[in-house]
Design an enzyme around this catalytic site. Structure first.
Site, short mmCIF file in Angstrom:
data_model
loop_
_atom_site.label_atom_id
_atom_site.label_comp_id
_atom_site.label_asym_id
_atom_site.label_seq_id
_atom_site.Cartn_x
_atom_site.Cartn_y
_atom_site.Cartn_z
N LYS A 1 0.81 -1.23 0.00
CA LYS A 1 0.00 0.00 0.00
C LYS A 1 0.85 1.28 0.00
O LYS A 1 0.43 2.30 -0.53
CB LYS A 1 -0.96 0.02 1.20
N ASN B 1 -4.64 1.99 -1.89
CA ASN B 1 -5.14 0.60 -1.99
C ASN B 1 -5.88 0.36 -3.30
O ASN B 1 -6.36 -0.73 -3.54
CB ASN B 1 -6.06 0.25 -0.81
N ALA C 1 -4.72 2.43 15.55
CA ALA C 1 -3.98 3.51 14.87
C ALA C 1 -3.17 2.94 13.71
O ALA C 1 -2.19 3.54 13.28
CB ALA C 1 -3.07 4.22 15.87
N ASN D 1 -5.24 3.83 21.49
CA ASN D 1 -4.37 2.78 20.94
C ASN D 1 -3.42 2.24 22.00
O ASN D 1 -2.99 2.95 22.89
CB ASN D 1 -3.55 3.32 19.75
P1 NDP Z 1 -2.42 -2.80 11.38
O1 NDP Z 1 -1.53 -3.94 11.69
O2 NDP Z 1 -1.90 -1.65 10.57
O3 NDP Z 1 -2.99 -2.18 12.76
C1 NDP Z 1 -3.53 -3.02 13.74
C2 NDP Z 1 -4.14 -2.19 14.87
O4 NDP Z 1 -4.78 -3.08 15.80
C3 NDP Z 1 -3.11 -1.40 15.66
O5 NDP Z 1 -3.69 -0.20 16.13
C4 NDP Z 1 -2.82 -2.35 16.85
O6 NDP Z 1 -2.35 -1.68 17.99
C5 NDP Z 1 -4.21 -2.88 17.09
N1 NDP Z 1 -4.21 -4.18 17.80
C6 NDP Z 1 -3.97 -5.40 17.27
N2 NDP Z 1 -4.07 -6.35 18.22
C7 NDP Z 1 -4.39 -5.70 19.38
C8 NDP Z 1 -4.64 -6.13 20.71
N3 NDP Z 1 -4.59 -7.43 21.06
N4 NDP Z 1 -4.95 -5.20 21.64
C9 NDP Z 1 -5.01 -3.88 21.31
N5 NDP Z 1 -4.78 -3.42 20.06
C10 NDP Z 1 -4.47 -4.31 19.11
O7 NDP Z 1 -3.70 -3.45 10.67
P2 NDP Z 1 -4.79 -2.72 9.75
O8 NDP Z 1 -5.11 -1.40 10.35
O9 NDP Z 1 -4.38 -2.81 8.34
O10 NDP Z 1 -6.04 -3.71 9.93
C11 NDP Z 1 -6.78 -3.76 11.14
C12 NDP Z 1 -8.02 -4.60 10.92
O11 NDP Z 1 -8.83 -3.95 9.95
C13 NDP Z 1 -7.73 -5.99 10.35
O12 NDP Z 1 -8.43 -6.93 11.12
C14 NDP Z 1 -8.30 -5.97 8.96
O13 NDP Z 1 -8.92 -7.20 8.64
C15 NDP Z 1 -9.36 -4.90 9.05
N6 NDP Z 1 -9.60 -4.22 7.77
C16 NDP Z 1 -10.87 -4.27 7.29
C17 NDP Z 1 -11.17 -3.66 6.10
C18 NDP Z 1 -12.57 -3.75 5.59
O14 NDP Z 1 -12.79 -3.37 4.43
N7 NDP Z 1 -13.53 -4.20 6.38
C19 NDP Z 1 -10.16 -2.93 5.31
C20 NDP Z 1 -8.86 -2.91 5.95
C21 NDP Z 1 -8.61 -3.54 7.12
P3 NDP Z 1 -0.78 -1.37 18.18
O15 NDP Z 1 -0.49 -0.14 17.38
O16 NDP Z 1 -0.65 -1.17 19.64
O17 NDP Z 1 -0.04 -2.59 17.69
#
Ligand code: NDP
Length: 286
Positions: free
Chosen positions: A73, A94, A133, A156
């Site tokens: 991306k 994207n 985030a 976050n």
């Molecule tokens: P990233 O890896 O970029 O970000 C993940 C985020 O989730 C971070 O803020 C992370 O926090 C947080 N996180 C993950 N696990 C935990 C936990 N156990 N406790 C607290 N915070 C947590 O992923 P994306 O943003 O790309 O994707 C996130 C979700 O969005 C995915 O599940 C994906 O499937 C979904 N998605 C859905 C779309 C749709 O069209 N419906 C499109 C794009 C994504 P930290 O910064 O602390 O690690």
């Protein structure tokens, strides 16, 4: 008179790695069939080292455009001719769209979320709490800010990542953004109108995982949205509904970003219900 045949299909697709479990093809091709378009959407595994060649190949083969998913991306941007305003703000593309012989980068993730949300409410003036985030949170919050949300509180686990997003929102959009480090159960402040889970919590196979939120602070009348597409009815969505909230599931965002992509590539507005049914058929069987 002899019939004129046309066996040449218009090409679109998705570049990613891993990409095999990406379901976008199912909903996009359902729309192409429904609207009688002789188009294809191919799911193509592209390694990071091959991205430049893949984009050149797409140009050479006349692709109408393609989606980019993890890990392309951000990396795709230098290979494009132009980048749309919100994609530039997010620093992530994207959806690539061919305009003449130029490839233009857009970001449909946040736009898809906003169109799903707009079926329930105006966004202008609303106060939002956003969990996460990462990439999804960044796309959603930039589009909410551009749609004139009044305030966005980013909650976050990793404070630095939350602060970076909030700095971007405050410096580049008119929204009032603030960050809260996520420690223990978060109490959603009174006056919040929209709550969004943009973390990966609840994604299959961890379907019973629970967001650390005091659910008593989720009040009737709030709109609660989840980005998790699989399963569509996450624990958060079910519990919020039981508390009298209006809900949006992750298929809302996924389908609507697909609608916007098809509009960019083909110029037609596809039937979102057809696309949603195609996805439900696979997720309900998973
Ligand atoms: P990233 O890896 O970029 O970000 C993940 C985020 O989730 C971070 O803020 C992370 O926090 C947080 N996180 C993950 N696990 C935990 C936990 N156990 N406790 C607290 N915070 C947590 O992923 P994306 O943003 O790309 O994707 C996130 C979700 O969005 C995915 O599940 C994906 O499937 C979904 N998605 C859905 C779309 C749709 O069209 N419906 C499109 C794009 C994504 P930290 O910064 O602390 O690690």
């Amino acid at each position: 008179m002899s019939k004129v045949w046309n066996f040449k299909q218009e090409l679109t697709g998705c570049f990613g790695k891993p990409v095999a479990e990406n379901p976008t093809q199912v909903m996009v091709e359902a729309a192409y069939r429904h609207h009688g378009l002789n188009w294809r959407y191919l799911t193509i595994e592209v390694a990071p080292a091959d991205l430049a060649d893949a984009v050149r190949g797409a140009r050479a083969m006349g692709f109408a455009g393609f989606n980019c998913t993890i890990p392309h991306k951000v990396a795709v941007i230098p290979h494009l001719d132009e980048v749309g305003d919100s994609a530039r703000l997010m620093g992530a593309v994207n959806c690539v769209v061919r305009k003449g012989n130029q490839f233009v980068g857009e970001n449909t993730d946040g736009k898809g979320f906003v169109s799903a949300l707009q079926t329930l409410t105006e966004i202008s003036g609303r106060r939002v709490v956003l969990f996460g985030a990462g990439g999804a949170a960044r796309a959603i919050s930039v589009e909410l800010a551009l749609a004139r949300a009044a305030a966005i509180t980013v909650v976050n686990r990793t404070l630095d990542r939350g602060s970076e997003l909030v700095n971007l929102l405050n410096s580049r959009t008119g929204v009032g953004a603030s960050v809260v480090p996520w420690r223990g159960e978060f109490n959603v402040p009174e006056g919040t109108e929209i709550v969004v889970n943009a973390t990966a919590i609840g994604l299959f196979p961890d379907v019973h995982a629970r967001l650390p939120i005091n659910m008593d602070s989720i009040r009737p009348g709030m709109i609660v949205a989840d980005v998790i597409p699989n399963p569509p009815r996450t624990r958060l969505v079910r519990e919020a509904e039981q508390r009298g909230c209006r809900v949006i599931d992750g298929l809302g965002m996924l389908v609507n970003q697909g609608v916007i992509g098809i509009q960019y590539w083909t110029g037609i507005t596809p039937d979102a219900a057809v696309m949603r049914r195609a996805l439900e058929a696979i997720f309900n069987g998973s």
